[in-house]
Enzyme design. Structure first.
Site, PDB file in Angstrom:
ATOM      1  N   SER A 137     -11.961   5.082   6.976  1.00  0.00           N
ATOM      2  CA  SER A 137     -11.020   4.884   8.083  1.00  0.00           C
ATOM      3  C   SER A 137     -10.660   6.252   8.626  1.00  0.00           C
ATOM      4  O   SER A 137      -9.762   6.913   8.107  1.00  0.00           O
ATOM      5  CB  SER A 137      -9.766   4.169   7.585  1.00  0.00           C
ATOM      6  OG  SER A 137     -10.087   2.843   7.256  1.00  0.00           O
ATOM      7  N   GLY A 189      -3.922  -3.110   0.982  1.00  0.00           N
ATOM      8  CA  GLY A 189      -4.053  -2.104  -0.068  1.00  0.00           C
ATOM      9  C   GLY A 189      -5.152  -1.090   0.159  1.00  0.00           C
ATOM     10  O   GLY A 189      -6.020  -1.271   1.007  1.00  0.00           O
ATOM     11  N   GLU A 190      -5.086  -0.018  -0.621  1.00  0.00           N
ATOM     12  CA  GLU A 190      -6.088   1.038  -0.569  1.00  0.00           C
ATOM     13  C   GLU A 190      -6.962   0.886  -1.825  1.00  0.00           C
ATOM     14  O   GLU A 190      -6.515   1.186  -2.932  1.00  0.00           O
ATOM     15  CB  GLU A 190      -5.375   2.408  -0.527  1.00  0.00           C
ATOM     16  CG  GLU A 190      -6.236   3.610  -0.801  1.00  0.00           C
ATOM     17  CD  GLU A 190      -7.512   3.682   0.028  1.00  0.00           C
ATOM     18  OE1 GLU A 190      -7.446   3.601   1.270  1.00  0.00           O
ATOM     19  OE2 GLU A 190      -8.597   3.805  -0.580  1.00  0.00           O
ATOM     20  N   SER A 249     -13.607  -0.007   1.963  1.00  0.00           N
ATOM     21  CA  SER A 249     -13.048   0.787   3.052  1.00  0.00           C
ATOM     22  C   SER A 249     -11.890   1.621   2.516  1.00  0.00           C
ATOM     23  O   SER A 249     -11.011   1.109   1.828  1.00  0.00           O
ATOM     24  CB  SER A 249     -12.543  -0.155   4.152  1.00  0.00           C
ATOM     25  OG  SER A 249     -11.840   0.566   5.133  1.00  0.00           O
ATOM     26  N   HIS A 291     -10.241   7.390  12.262  1.00  0.00           N
ATOM     27  CA  HIS A 291      -9.205   7.159  13.287  1.00  0.00           C
ATOM     28  C   HIS A 291      -8.756   8.363  14.107  1.00  0.00           C
ATOM     29  O   HIS A 291      -8.108   8.208  15.138  1.00  0.00           O
ATOM     30  CB  HIS A 291      -7.949   6.506  12.693  1.00  0.00           C
ATOM     31  CG  HIS A 291      -8.216   5.276  11.870  1.00  0.00           C
ATOM     32  ND1 HIS A 291      -9.323   4.484  12.030  1.00  0.00           N
ATOM     33  CD2 HIS A 291      -7.497   4.696  10.866  1.00  0.00           C
ATOM     34  CE1 HIS A 291      -9.280   3.485  11.164  1.00  0.00           C
ATOM     35  NE2 HIS A 291      -8.199   3.591  10.449  1.00  0.00           N
ATOM     36  N   CYS A 294       0.137   4.318   6.482  1.00  0.00           N
ATOM     37  CA  CYS A 294      -0.356   4.638   7.826  1.00  0.00           C
ATOM     38  C   CYS A 294       0.607   4.080   8.883  1.00  0.00           C
ATOM     39  O   CYS A 294       1.111   2.959   8.742  1.00  0.00           O
ATOM     40  CB  CYS A 294      -1.750   4.062   8.035  1.00  0.00           C
ATOM     41  SG  CYS A 294      -2.924   4.683   6.825  1.00  0.00           S
ATOM     42  N   CYS A 353       0.855  -1.195   0.000  1.00  0.00           N
ATOM     43  CA  CYS A 353       0.000   0.000   0.000  1.00  0.00           C
ATOM     44  C   CYS A 353       0.885   1.236   0.000  1.00  0.00           C
ATOM     45  O   CYS A 353       1.929   1.257   0.626  1.00  0.00           O
ATOM     46  CB  CYS A 353      -0.892  -0.003   1.239  1.00  0.00           C
ATOM     47  SG  CYS A 353      -2.063   1.368   1.267  1.00  0.00           S
ATOM     48  N   CYS A 399      -7.525  -7.015  11.340  1.00  0.00           N
ATOM     49  CA  CYS A 399      -7.318  -5.758  10.623  1.00  0.00           C
ATOM     50  C   CYS A 399      -5.895  -5.264  10.786  1.00  0.00           C
ATOM     51  O   CYS A 399      -5.373  -5.211  11.894  1.00  0.00           O
ATOM     52  CB  CYS A 399      -8.218  -4.671  11.186  1.00  0.00           C
ATOM     53  SG  CYS A 399      -9.937  -5.025  11.037  1.00  0.00           S
ATOM     54  N   CYS A 432      -0.127   0.493  10.540  1.00  0.00           N
ATOM     55  CA  CYS A 432      -0.565  -0.630   9.700  1.00  0.00           C
ATOM     56  C   CYS A 432       0.616  -1.460   9.200  1.00  0.00           C
ATOM     57  O   CYS A 432       1.575  -0.926   8.647  1.00  0.00           O
ATOM     58  CB  CYS A 432      -1.366  -0.086   8.515  1.00  0.00           C
ATOM     59  SG  CYS A 432      -1.816  -1.354   7.325  1.00  0.00           S
TER      60      CYS A 432
END
Ligand code: SAH
Ligand code: SF4
Length: 358
Positions: free
Chosen positions: A225, A170-171, A202, A227, A124, A120, A344, A127
């Site tokens: 997401s 991945g995004e 997501s 957060h 983040c 990705c 997750c 992650c």
């Protein structure tokens, strides 16, 4: 290299293959009957079967390993044709249940969590997928085949109702065209018939892509997401927030076509002493004012080497209660597959030399 049959939405396949009604039959074989070869496709002319076999490949993914969690969830590792790997997770949400008179109340309920990229770009801080950097986008067929392989492996009948979440590696909105294609292939009535309203995309909040996805009007559910409730903290956790700040995301969400009976899901990853205080909960309520929203609190799932910690259950509960007391729907996500690193944020590309497949 051969073309991959799962890369084609039915209309495209119909243009590729003459006569076009064959596309429907092929869809049936691939997605309903889970055929393993073109040879099996008995209602196609023999010459066509061999032509197809020359031009097309049926299965872009090879299952390398699978691990079963104590809670019944199963994590799959798949190898792609170029040797890279992706993970997908079958989540067992509810066991089969019967009424007292012995009649079936409901079948097993599954959710399949699928990947859209190898790695990705978003990076983040919390992650694990991000740690390996970005390798490449998955094609539509590589996304679709994750589910197909899991169905086949588990003997899940093609008419079984499952939910799909694009919450693996991945995004998804960074690979929007292929993801949109996959949504259509999954939902085709001659295929798996997984209705778009049982599919959830997501995103880390690529506002311009949310707008584009909205215009496509696919009928899918959207999950954001979030957060963090202020830009400063969000930038620290999610560098993408510099390009797309919270206000831009909220604007995109307001413009997003949401099914009458549905809401936009806001995922809020709770990290101990970072964003687990009631002040954040208060700001969140304000932020969601006027938006058809529900909130899903996620426990931070740790992995070796991370600087972050899992929050206290007590703080999670207080956070949830505050939201509920203000009329905001809020659930706490169960961390499924934690014992096998399938929860997750715990999925990652694995080098095949690392000894997977044991
Ligand atoms: N890229 C997309 C979808 C994949 S991530 C996105 O970010 O939305 C799916 C969810 O897992 C996201 O909400 C993500 O923030 C969350 N997540 C990432 N790392 C996590 C971790 N260590 N523990 C718990 N959830 C995590
Ligand atoms: Fe990418 Fe999502 Fe992980 Fe962020 S949380 S790095 S967007 S996969």
């Amino acid at each position: 290299m051969k073309k991959i049959i799962q890369d084609y939405i039915k209309e495209e396949l119909a243009q590729e293959i003459q006569p076009s009604f064959r596309a429907k039959q092929i869809y049936n074989w691939v997605y309903h009957k889970h055929a393993d070869s073109f040879e099996e496709m008995a209602n196609l002319p023999k010459s066509m079967r061999s032509e197809l076999a020359e031009q097309f490949e049926l299965h872009p993914l090879v299952q390398v390993s699978k691990q079963e969690s104590r809670d019944g969830s199963i994590k799959y590792l798949f190898r792609l044709h170029d040797g890279h790997t992706v993970e997908a997770v079958l989540l067992l949400m509810k066991e089969v249940q019967y009424h007292e008179d012995g009649t079936l109340k409901h079948h097993r309920r599954y959710t399949v969590c699928i990947s859209s990229q190898v790695g990705c770009k978003v990076g983040c801080a919390f992650c694990l997928t991000a740690k390996g950097g970005f390798i490449r986008n998955l094609s539509a067929g590589e996304i679709v085949d994750q589910v197909l392989e899991i169905y086949k492996d588990q003997g899940i009948p093609s008419n079984h109702r499952v939910n799909l979440v694009y919450m693996g590696m991945g995004e998804p909105l960074d690979n929007l065209d292929n993801v949109a294609k996959a949504v259509k292939i999954f939902s085709d009535m001659d295929g798996m018939s997984i209705s778009p309203n049982r599919q959830t995309i997501s995103t880390s909040g690529l506002s311009s892509k949310i707008e584009r996805l909205g215009k496509m009007d696919l009928g899918i559910n959207l999950a954001i997401s979030l957060h963090a409730v202020d830009d400063e903290l969000r930038e620290r956790l999610m560098p993408i927030n510099k390009a797309y700040n919270i206000a831009s995301i909220m604007e995109a969400v307001r413009n997003f076509p949401v099914n009458q009976r549905k809401k936009v899901l806001f995922e809020y990853l709770v990290i101990k002493d970072v964003n687990d205080d009631l002040n954040a909960a208060k700001k969140l309520v304000k932020l969601l004012n006027g938006v058809k929203a529900k909130v899903n609190l996620i426990y931070f799932n740790p992995y070796p080497g991370t600087e972050f910690q899992r929050p206290e259950p007590e703080d999670m509960r207080k956070f949830q209660e505050y939201l509920l007391s203000k009329g905001v729907l809020c659930t706490i996500r169960e961390s499924k597959g934690l014992d096998i690193s399938a929860a997750c944020g715990q999925l990652r590309e694995q080098k095949l030399s690392e000894g997977v497949g044991r």
